[in-house]
Design an enzyme around this catalytic site. Sequence first.
Site, PDB file in Angstrom:
ATOM      1  N   ASN A   1      75.960 -48.583-123.343  1.00  0.00           N
ATOM      2  CA  ASN A   1      76.379 -47.438-122.536  1.00  0.00           C
ATOM      3  C   ASN A   1      76.487 -47.908-121.089  1.00  0.00           C
ATOM      4  O   ASN A   1      75.476 -48.139-120.433  1.00  0.00           O
ATOM      5  CB  ASN A   1      75.337 -46.317-122.670  1.00  0.00           C
ATOM      6  CG  ASN A   1      75.767 -45.040-121.968  1.00  0.00           C
ATOM      7  OD1 ASN A   1      76.775 -45.016-121.260  1.00  0.00           O
ATOM      8  ND2 ASN A   1      75.004 -43.983-122.149  1.00  0.00           N
TER       9      ASN A   1
ATOM     10  N   ARG B   1      79.764 -46.682-125.832  1.00  0.00           N
ATOM     11  CA  ARG B   1      79.899 -45.244-125.627  1.00  0.00           C
ATOM     12  C   ARG B   1      81.043 -45.024-124.639  1.00  0.00           C
ATOM     13  O   ARG B   1      81.049 -45.597-123.540  1.00  0.00           O
ATOM     14  CB  ARG B   1      78.620 -44.682-125.042  1.00  0.00           C
ATOM     15  CG  ARG B   1      78.750 -43.216-124.763  1.00  0.00           C
ATOM     16  CD  ARG B   1      77.806 -42.758-123.707  1.00  0.00           C
ATOM     17  NE  ARG B   1      77.949 -41.325-123.531  1.00  0.00           N
ATOM     18  CZ  ARG B   1      77.494 -40.679-122.485  1.00  0.00           C
ATOM     19  NH1 ARG B   1      76.880 -41.324-121.526  1.00  0.00           N
ATOM     20  NH2 ARG B   1      77.653 -39.392-122.399  1.00  0.00           N
TER      21      ARG B   1
ATOM     22  N   HIS C   1      78.612 -34.874-125.954  1.00  0.00           N
ATOM     23  CA  HIS C   1      77.450 -35.099-126.834  1.00  0.00           C
ATOM     24  C   HIS C   1      77.865 -35.183-128.302  1.00  0.00           C
ATOM     25  O   HIS C   1      77.036 -34.970-129.191  1.00  0.00           O
ATOM     26  CB  HIS C   1      76.405 -33.953-126.731  1.00  0.00           C
ATOM     27  CG  HIS C   1      75.623 -33.939-125.460  1.00  0.00           C
ATOM     28  ND1 HIS C   1      75.223 -32.759-124.872  1.00  0.00           N
ATOM     29  CD2 HIS C   1      75.158 -34.921-124.676  1.00  0.00           C
ATOM     30  CE1 HIS C   1      74.542 -33.023-123.770  1.00  0.00           C
ATOM     31  NE2 HIS C   1      74.496 -34.334-123.631  1.00  0.00           N
TER      32      HIS C   1
ATOM     33  N   HIS D   1      71.456 -29.777-128.811  1.00  0.00           N
ATOM     34  CA  HIS D   1      71.055 -30.983-128.068  1.00  0.00           C
ATOM     35  C   HIS D   1      70.547 -30.510-126.706  1.00  0.00           C
ATOM     36  O   HIS D   1      71.326 -30.117-125.842  1.00  0.00           O
ATOM     37  CB  HIS D   1      72.257 -31.917-127.918  1.00  0.00           C
ATOM     38  CG  HIS D   1      71.957 -33.174-127.149  1.00  0.00           C
ATOM     39  ND1 HIS D   1      71.952 -34.425-127.727  1.00  0.00           N
ATOM     40  CD2 HIS D   1      71.656 -33.370-125.845  1.00  0.00           C
ATOM     41  CE1 HIS D   1      71.652 -35.332-126.811  1.00  0.00           C
ATOM     42  NE2 HIS D   1      71.475 -34.716-125.657  1.00  0.00           N
TER      43      HIS D   1
ATOM     44  N   ARG E   1      72.445 -28.724-114.160  1.00  0.00           N
ATOM     45  CA  ARG E   1      73.749 -28.044-114.224  1.00  0.00           C
ATOM     46  C   ARG E   1      73.558 -26.548-114.494  1.00  0.00           C
ATOM     47  O   ARG E   1      72.656 -26.165-115.257  1.00  0.00           O
ATOM     48  CB  ARG E   1      74.614 -28.634-115.341  1.00  0.00           C
ATOM     49  CG  ARG E   1      75.032 -30.067-115.094  1.00  0.00           C
ATOM     50  CD  ARG E   1      76.081 -30.486-116.124  1.00  0.00           C
ATOM     51  NE  ARG E   1      76.304 -31.913-116.101  1.00  0.00           N
ATOM     52  CZ  ARG E   1      75.992 -32.747-117.101  1.00  0.00           C
ATOM     53  NH1 ARG E   1      75.476 -32.285-118.227  1.00  0.00           N
ATOM     54  NH2 ARG E   1      76.217 -34.029-116.981  1.00  0.00           N
TER      55      ARG E   1
ATOM     56  N   GLU F   1      71.743 -41.766-130.654  1.00  0.00           N
ATOM     57  CA  GLU F   1      73.158 -42.063-130.395  1.00  0.00           C
ATOM     58  C   GLU F   1      73.446 -43.555-130.519  1.00  0.00           C
ATOM     59  O   GLU F   1      74.516 -43.954-130.971  1.00  0.00           O
ATOM     60  CB  GLU F   1      73.541 -41.556-128.995  1.00  0.00           C
ATOM     61  CG  GLU F   1      73.637 -40.040-128.951  1.00  0.00           C
ATOM     62  CD  GLU F   1      73.465 -39.447-127.568  1.00  0.00           C
ATOM     63  OE1 GLU F   1      72.321 -39.443-127.061  1.00  0.00           O
ATOM     64  OE2 GLU F   1      74.455 -38.985-126.987  1.00  0.00           O
TER      65      GLU F   1
HETATM   66  P1  ADP Z   1      69.384 -37.134-121.163  1.00  0.00           P
HETATM   67  O1  ADP Z   1      70.279 -35.932-121.178  1.00  0.00           O
HETATM   68  O2  ADP Z   1      69.190 -37.715-119.810  1.00  0.00           O
HETATM   69  O3  ADP Z   1      69.673 -38.120-122.264  1.00  0.00           O
HETATM   70  P2  ADP Z   1      66.936 -36.642-122.618  1.00  0.00           P
HETATM   71  O4  ADP Z   1      67.483 -36.185-123.904  1.00  0.00           O
HETATM   72  O5  ADP Z   1      66.264 -37.969-122.564  1.00  0.00           O
HETATM   73  O6  ADP Z   1      67.987 -36.513-121.452  1.00  0.00           O
HETATM   74  O7  ADP Z   1      65.914 -35.537-122.111  1.00  0.00           O
HETATM   75  C1  ADP Z   1      65.205 -35.707-120.926  1.00  0.00           C
HETATM   76  C2  ADP Z   1      64.418 -34.460-120.653  1.00  0.00           C
HETATM   77  O8  ADP Z   1      63.530 -34.189-121.750  1.00  0.00           O
HETATM   78  C3  ADP Z   1      63.509 -34.597-119.458  1.00  0.00           C
HETATM   79  O9  ADP Z   1      64.161 -34.265-118.276  1.00  0.00           O
HETATM   80  C4  ADP Z   1      62.438 -33.599-119.775  1.00  0.00           C
HETATM   81  O10 ADP Z   1      62.849 -32.366-119.202  1.00  0.00           O
HETATM   82  C5  ADP Z   1      62.441 -33.444-121.265  1.00  0.00           C
HETATM   83  N1  ADP Z   1      61.182 -33.897-121.879  1.00  0.00           N
HETATM   84  C6  ADP Z   1      60.850 -35.137-122.276  1.00  0.00           C
HETATM   85  N2  ADP Z   1      59.591 -35.167-122.772  1.00  0.00           N
HETATM   86  C7  ADP Z   1      59.105 -33.905-122.687  1.00  0.00           C
HETATM   87  C8  ADP Z   1      57.862 -33.265-123.025  1.00  0.00           C
HETATM   88  N3  ADP Z   1      56.867 -33.944-123.560  1.00  0.00           N
HETATM   89  N4  ADP Z   1      57.753 -31.942-122.784  1.00  0.00           N
HETATM   90  C9  ADP Z   1      58.758 -31.250-122.240  1.00  0.00           C
HETATM   91  N5  ADP Z   1      59.948 -31.778-121.904  1.00  0.00           N
HETATM   92  C10 ADP Z   1      60.128 -33.083-122.115  1.00  0.00           C
END
Ligand code: ADP
Length: 395
Positions: free
Chosen positions: A7, A88, A177, A203, A236, A379
């Site tokens: 990516n 990606r 996504h 997602h 967003r 992914e």
């Molecule tokens: P991206 O869209 O950047 O790929 P991710 O799918 O990795 O994002 O999600 C990241 C988000 O997941 C973080 O900003 C956080 O808000 C949330 N997150 C990760 N671990 C936890 C947790 N243990 N409890 C609550 N929220 C979490």
Amino acid sequence: MNLLSVNAGSSSLKFTLIEMPAQNVIASGLFEKIGLAGSFYTIKYNGEKYTREVEMVDHSVAVKVLMEELINLNIISSLSEIEGVGHRIVHGGQEFTSSVILTEDVLNRIAKYNDLAPLHNPANIMGVKAFMKALPNSIQVGVFDTSFHTSMAETEYLYPVPYEWYEKYQVRKYGFHGTSHRFINKTISEYLKRDDLKVISCHIGNGGSLAAINSGKVVDTSMGFTPLAGIMMGTRSGDVDASILEYMNKKTGKSLEELTNELNKKSGLLGVSGISSDSRDIETAAAEGNERAILAQEIYAQKIANYIAMYNNILGGADVICLTAGVGENSKIMRKMIIERVSSLGIKLDETKNDFRGEFRLISTEDSKIPVYVVPTNEELMIAMDTMDLASQSE
Ligand code: ADP
């Protein structure tokens, strides 16, 4: 075969080296600040983490450094062991309906969509070119965020705006996504041994989108012309009235570009709470009684619940709801808040089953009208699977 899943962003390059079809992750890592001062990389291999600062003026240099490190760290003994690279690619317009083998000609066709994803597509293409140079004998495959959504019908993807906006300027819903939603649909369909499932795939990460999927085909999805649309996200806004832009432009003198940037980067959980875009910080603040954090959580959960209800309707009754990505996989509080808000559909959470994070599990009660699963997304693996499929077809 060993495959790289890549990516490439404008100043970053994320990779996972996966042995297929065993799905064994050999190494992974991230190159950051490419083309900027202080560029560095991290490689994870054999339970160890290697971080080094190296000047990397562009993606070609980053890829060259990666290739050298894979050999220096004895992760591979020769570059010929990397048989393919899956990339990606954010935007494939309505043209790329599935993953493709990348050639110069295909890259030129993808570049036509650069205006639709100016922050992502040029960077993705730069990444592909760097790997073509470093690994001229390996197959390069493009996996698009938009492809899975190309099955949407006109009734779903057309905005009710002057038709020429679509005809002349390609303004329509594309959705993003897609690779994650496709992985979720595949995982749950295989698990339940059905290929005719009606799935609501949620997602919910820093970015977030829902997809309504019927028998493996997307019927509707919540992101739109860009990833700004749909549910509220980390930074967003999700869906808002477009007239706000003109009004705020007049009131503040900020340009359309500045205001759009605020909708993308300063809104969502961050905008409402004034604290953070990370749901962990919001949960901590909410637990301490911070009213804006509580408000942010409530709006966030409600928007997702509204889309679930809408997609249940569009599917004529869903068979299963899947929650995934950072928040969906890890936040039991947010899962609970969302499911509570769709109770009118007879969906019920089992709080004992919900008490975990990061695994594939059923979290609804036995008498829930629609079962709810947490399905971790992957992914990188989906990209590797597509690369393997196209590599075997091209032999
Ligand atoms: P991206 O869209 O950047 O790929 P991710 O799918 O990795 O994002 O999600 C990241 C988000 O997941 C973080 O900003 C956080 O808000 C949330 N997150 C990760 N671990 C936890 C947790 N243990 N409890 C609550 N929220 C979490």
